[in-house]
Design a protein around this motif. Structure first.
Motif, PDB file in Angstrom:
ATOM      1  N   GLU A   1       0.835  -1.203   0.000  1.00  0.00           N
ATOM      2  CA  GLU A   1       0.000   0.000   0.000  1.00  0.00           C
ATOM      3  C   GLU A   1       0.871   1.254   0.000  1.00  0.00           C
ATOM      4  OE1 GLU A   1      -3.176   0.199   2.844  1.00  0.00           O
ATOM      5  OE2 GLU A   1      -3.520  -1.952   2.785  1.00  0.00           O
ATOM      6  N   ALA A   2       1.982   1.202   0.728  1.00  0.00           N
ATOM      7  CA  ALA A   2       2.880   2.364   0.785  1.00  0.00           C
ATOM      8  C   ALA A   2       3.499   2.644  -0.578  1.00  0.00           C
ATOM      9  CB  ALA A   2       3.968   2.130   1.825  1.00  0.00           C
ATOM     10  N   GLU A   3       3.875   1.581  -1.321  1.00  0.00           N
ATOM     11  CA  GLU A   3       4.470   1.763  -2.646  1.00  0.00           C
ATOM     12  C   GLU A   3       3.443   2.327  -3.629  1.00  0.00           C
ATOM     13  OE1 GLU A   3       7.824  -1.815  -2.638  1.00  0.00           O
ATOM     14  OE2 GLU A   3       5.775  -2.261  -3.242  1.00  0.00           O
ATOM     15  N   ILE A   4       2.200   1.871  -3.521  1.00  0.00           N
ATOM     16  CA  ILE A   4       1.140   2.386  -4.392  1.00  0.00           C
ATOM     17  C   ILE A   4       0.878   3.854  -4.094  1.00  0.00           C
ATOM     18  CG2 ILE A   4      -1.340   2.222  -4.884  1.00  0.00           C
ATOM     19  CD1 ILE A   4      -1.081  -0.805  -4.542  1.00  0.00           C
ATOM     20  N   LYS A   5       0.810   4.195  -2.821  1.00  0.00           N
ATOM     21  CA  LYS A   5       0.561   5.585  -2.427  1.00  0.00           C
ATOM     22  C   LYS A   5       1.697   6.490  -2.896  1.00  0.00           C
ATOM     23  CE  LYS A   5      -1.096   6.279   1.639  1.00  0.00           C
ATOM     24  NZ  LYS A   5      -1.223   6.398   3.128  1.00  0.00           N
ATOM     25  N   LYS A   6       2.940   6.028  -2.760  1.00  0.00           N
ATOM     26  CA  LYS A   6       4.097   6.821  -3.174  1.00  0.00           C
ATOM     27  C   LYS A   6       4.097   7.049  -4.684  1.00  0.00           C
ATOM     28  CE  LYS A   6       9.157   6.910  -2.975  1.00  0.00           C
ATOM     29  NZ  LYS A   6      10.377   6.169  -2.528  1.00  0.00           N
ATOM     30  N   ALA A   7       3.781   6.000  -5.449  1.00  0.00           N
ATOM     31  CA  ALA A   7       3.750   6.125  -6.911  1.00  0.00           C
ATOM     32  C   ALA A   7       2.644   7.073  -7.352  1.00  0.00           C
ATOM     33  CB  ALA A   7       3.552   4.741  -7.539  1.00  0.00           C
ATOM     34  N   TYR A   8       1.476   6.969  -6.697  1.00  0.00           N
ATOM     35  CA  TYR A   8       0.361   7.859  -7.054  1.00  0.00           C
ATOM     36  C   TYR A   8       0.699   9.309  -6.768  1.00  0.00           C
ATOM     37  CZ  TYR A   8      -3.912  10.497  -6.404  1.00  0.00           C
ATOM     38  OH  TYR A   8      -4.854  11.484  -6.450  1.00  0.00           O
ATOM     39  N   ARG A   9       1.257   9.579  -5.595  1.00  0.00           N
ATOM     40  CA  ARG A   9       1.580  10.966  -5.236  1.00  0.00           C
ATOM     41  C   ARG A   9       2.566  11.585  -6.224  1.00  0.00           C
ATOM     42  NH1 ARG A   9       3.286  11.209   0.927  1.00  0.00           N
ATOM     43  NH2 ARG A   9       3.687  13.346   0.267  1.00  0.00           N
ATOM     44  N   LYS A  10       3.559  10.783  -6.649  1.00  0.00           N
ATOM     45  CA  LYS A  10       4.559  11.287  -7.592  1.00  0.00           C
ATOM     46  C   LYS A  10       3.923  11.619  -8.942  1.00  0.00           C
ATOM     47  CE  LYS A  10       8.811   9.950  -9.979  1.00  0.00           C
ATOM     48  NZ  LYS A  10       9.820   8.874 -10.177  1.00  0.00           N
ATOM     49  N   LEU A  11       3.082  10.713  -9.455  1.00  0.00           N
ATOM     50  CA  LEU A  11       2.458  10.926 -10.762  1.00  0.00           C
ATOM     51  C   LEU A  11       1.399  12.014 -10.697  1.00  0.00           C
ATOM     52  CD1 LEU A  11       2.099   7.190 -11.880  1.00  0.00           C
ATOM     53  CD2 LEU A  11       3.706   8.883 -12.769  1.00  0.00           C
ATOM     54  N   ALA A  12       0.634  12.063  -9.590  1.00  0.00           N
ATOM     55  CA  ALA A  12      -0.405  13.083  -9.455  1.00  0.00           C
ATOM     56  C   ALA A  12       0.206  14.477  -9.445  1.00  0.00           C
ATOM     57  CB  ALA A  12      -1.215  12.850  -8.179  1.00  0.00           C
ATOM     58  N   ARG A  13       1.347  14.618  -8.779  1.00  0.00           N
ATOM     59  CA  ARG A  13       2.010  15.924  -8.754  1.00  0.00           C
ATOM     60  C   ARG A  13       2.549  16.283 -10.143  1.00  0.00           C
ATOM     61  NH1 ARG A  13       6.422  17.073  -4.186  1.00  0.00           N
ATOM     62  NH2 ARG A  13       4.532  16.709  -2.966  1.00  0.00           N
ATOM     63  N   GLU A  14       3.065  15.273 -10.863  1.00  0.00           N
ATOM     64  CA  GLU A  14       3.647  15.532 -12.181  1.00  0.00           C
ATOM     65  C   GLU A  14       2.600  15.935 -13.208  1.00  0.00           C
ATOM     66  OE1 GLU A  14       6.126  13.097 -15.689  1.00  0.00           O
ATOM     67  OE2 GLU A  14       5.823  12.208 -13.696  1.00  0.00           O
ATOM     68  N   PHE A  15       1.408  15.306 -13.158  1.00  0.00           N
ATOM     69  CA  PHE A  15       0.391  15.545 -14.183  1.00  0.00           C
ATOM     70  C   PHE A  15      -0.789  16.367 -13.681  1.00  0.00           C
ATOM     71  CE2 PHE A  15       2.475  11.550 -15.498  1.00  0.00           C
ATOM     72  CZ  PHE A  15       2.896  11.925 -16.768  1.00  0.00           C
ATOM     73  N   HIS A  16      -0.670  16.980 -12.515  1.00  0.00           N
ATOM     74  CA  HIS A  16      -1.783  17.760 -11.973  1.00  0.00           C
ATOM     75  C   HIS A  16      -2.136  18.912 -12.925  1.00  0.00           C
ATOM     76  CE1 HIS A  16      -4.236  20.142  -9.249  1.00  0.00           C
ATOM     77  NE2 HIS A  16      -4.298  19.071  -8.466  1.00  0.00           N
ATOM     78  N   PRO A  17      -3.432  19.132 -13.200  1.00  0.00           N
ATOM     79  CA  PRO A  17      -3.850  20.187 -14.132  1.00  0.00           C
ATOM     80  C   PRO A  17      -3.311  21.571 -13.764  1.00  0.00           C
ATOM     81  CG  PRO A  17      -5.689  18.735 -13.644  1.00  0.00           C
ATOM     82  CD  PRO A  17      -4.587  18.330 -12.742  1.00  0.00           C
ATOM     83  N   ASP A  18      -3.160  21.838 -12.471  1.00  0.00           N
ATOM     84  CA  ASP A  18      -2.658  23.144 -12.070  1.00  0.00           C
ATOM     85  C   ASP A  18      -1.210  23.350 -12.491  1.00  0.00           C
ATOM     86  OD1 ASP A  18      -5.083  23.675 -10.991  1.00  0.00           O
ATOM     87  OD2 ASP A  18      -4.507  23.250  -8.914  1.00  0.00           O
ATOM     88  N   ALA A  19      -0.475  22.238 -12.647  1.00  0.00           N
ATOM     89  CA  ALA A  19       0.926  22.336 -13.066  1.00  0.00           C
ATOM     90  C   ALA A  19       1.087  22.171 -14.574  1.00  0.00           C
ATOM     91  CB  ALA A  19       1.758  21.274 -12.334  1.00  0.00           C
TER      92      ALA A  19
END
Length: 395
Positions: A23-41
């Protein structure tokens, strides 16, 4: 999301994690990708926006242990993304309708108890995962709003003591101009293609049957007769709002705070999503931080270090404390002032770690120089580097 998407999409590949990821690895991967592709960025980048949605969708499934288990079971049943018919019917293949699996009877037929060997059918799996039925005519259930991720920057002191900060967010919400109906006059008509369900089935009796969102109404079940000029008939529009967010005391740099129900509003009466706030903490000119403890470096004179004495030490937002230096305190020694650190989760405070730094004066008075010369003569027989050379020679 359709059942076809559910079976065929590889969410592990979307997040770039192995199938046995924690679960920790999934959460870490999601946070990294979400920050990279966030619409605000990525203003105006539709590909990044689609990628963000895809990553969020994968996290919704794999980030929930129950939904992940259902996903893994269904993928295993259908060969990881494809239906694989085996022998048993004429010509080496067999025909059946997924209605036999997704919940029993269709077209007035009654499934015999225990038929197919799947108990309640895969409707238990897919229905639980998507919160909706799959048979034609089933009403589309309320849809949960999307999760939103935002960032906030706090000063060092605000992070230690906690703070309430304004946070401006932009998300999809029911269009105010048409009250979410998509129709300028508020009178949309039921979609004739899906008869208001928002879903259509592909395939028929004797072949595989899959349910997809209706392309004519885009899964809404309604079609605007006179499309709203603001939302173009979608019923959804970008909405900006400012809310006061309480950041708890003792938050650390990079910490992610979850606020339930503060994300994008749901559809058709569904619950709102969650808001995730990533905290960035500024630096302080005097204090540092090590977990729940604060750190500070205090200069002392040579005589204080050698002879000992009492030294006043500043604290963050409080009165100074007095520490006793024992005679012969070496440079770099760390002492502890208990209860003067950052706030812990249980409400108690960490400690203030005080590091002693012997100050060497750049300018000396004639009297001070004479005193030091006398001290040097008095200690001329002492060599502080004797042990160093002895150890180097014996190594």
């Amino acid at each position: 999301m359709s059942t076809k998407d559910f079976v065929e999409k590889d969410y592990y590949k979307v997040l770039g994690v192995p199938k046995d990821a924690t679960e920790a690895e999934i959460k870490k991967a999601y946070r990294k990708l979400a920050r990279e592709f966030h619409p605000d960025a990525n203003k105006g980048d539709t590909k990044a926006e689609e990628r963000f949605k895809e990553v969020s969708e994968a996290n919704d499934i794999l980030g929930d242990p129950k939904r992940r288990k259902e996903y893994d079971e269904a993928r295993a049943l259908f060969g990881n993304g494809g239906f694989r018919p085996g022998p048993g019917a004429a010509g080496g293949s067999f025909n059946f309708d997924l209605g036999d699996l997704f919940g029993g009877a269709q077209g007035g037929g009654q499934q015999a108890p225990g038929a197919g060997g799947f108990g309640g059918g895969l409707g238990d799996v897919f229905g639980g995962l998507f919160n909706r039925g799959t048979a034609t005519g089933t009403r589309v259930q309320p849809r949960r709003g999307q999760d939103i991720e935002s960032e906030v920057t706090l000063s060092f002191t605000e992070a230690v003591d906690g703070a309430t900060v304004p946070l401006r967010m932009s998300s999809s919400a029911p269009c105010k101009a048409c009250s979410g109906t998509g129709d300028k006059n508020g009178t949309p008509r039921v979609c004739p293609t899906c008869v208001g369900t928002g879903q259509v089935s592909r395939g028929g009796s004797g072949s595989f049957s899959l349910t997809d969102p209706c392309v004519d109404c885009k899964g809404r079940g309604l079609i605007a007769q006179d499309p709203c000029e603001v939302c173009k008939g979608s019923g959804r529009a970008r909405s900006s709002r400012t809310m006061q967010v309480r950041v708890p005391a003792g938050v650390s740099d990079g910490q992610r705070i979850r606020l339930r129900g503060k994300g994008a509003p749901g559809e058709r009466g569904g619950p709102a999503g969650d808001l995730y706030v990533v905290v960035h903490v500024g630096t302080h000119p005097v204090f540092g931080r090590r977990g729940d403890n604060l750190t500070v470096t205090v200069p002392v004179s040579y005589t204080e270090a050698v002879l000992g004495g009492e030294v006043k030490v500043p604290t963050l937002g409080g009165p100074p404390v007095t520490l006793k230096l024992p005679p012969g305190t070496p440079n770099g020694r760390t002492m502890r002032a208990r209860g003067k650190g950052a706030v812990r989760k249980d409400g108690t405070r960490g400690d203030l770690l005080v590091t002693v730094e012997v100050a060497v004066p750049e300018d000396l008075s004639d009297k001070a120089k004479e005193a030091l010369e006398a001290y040097r003569e008095a200690t001329a027989d002492e060599d502080p580097r004797a042990e160093l050379f002895q150890a180097a020679k014996g190594a």
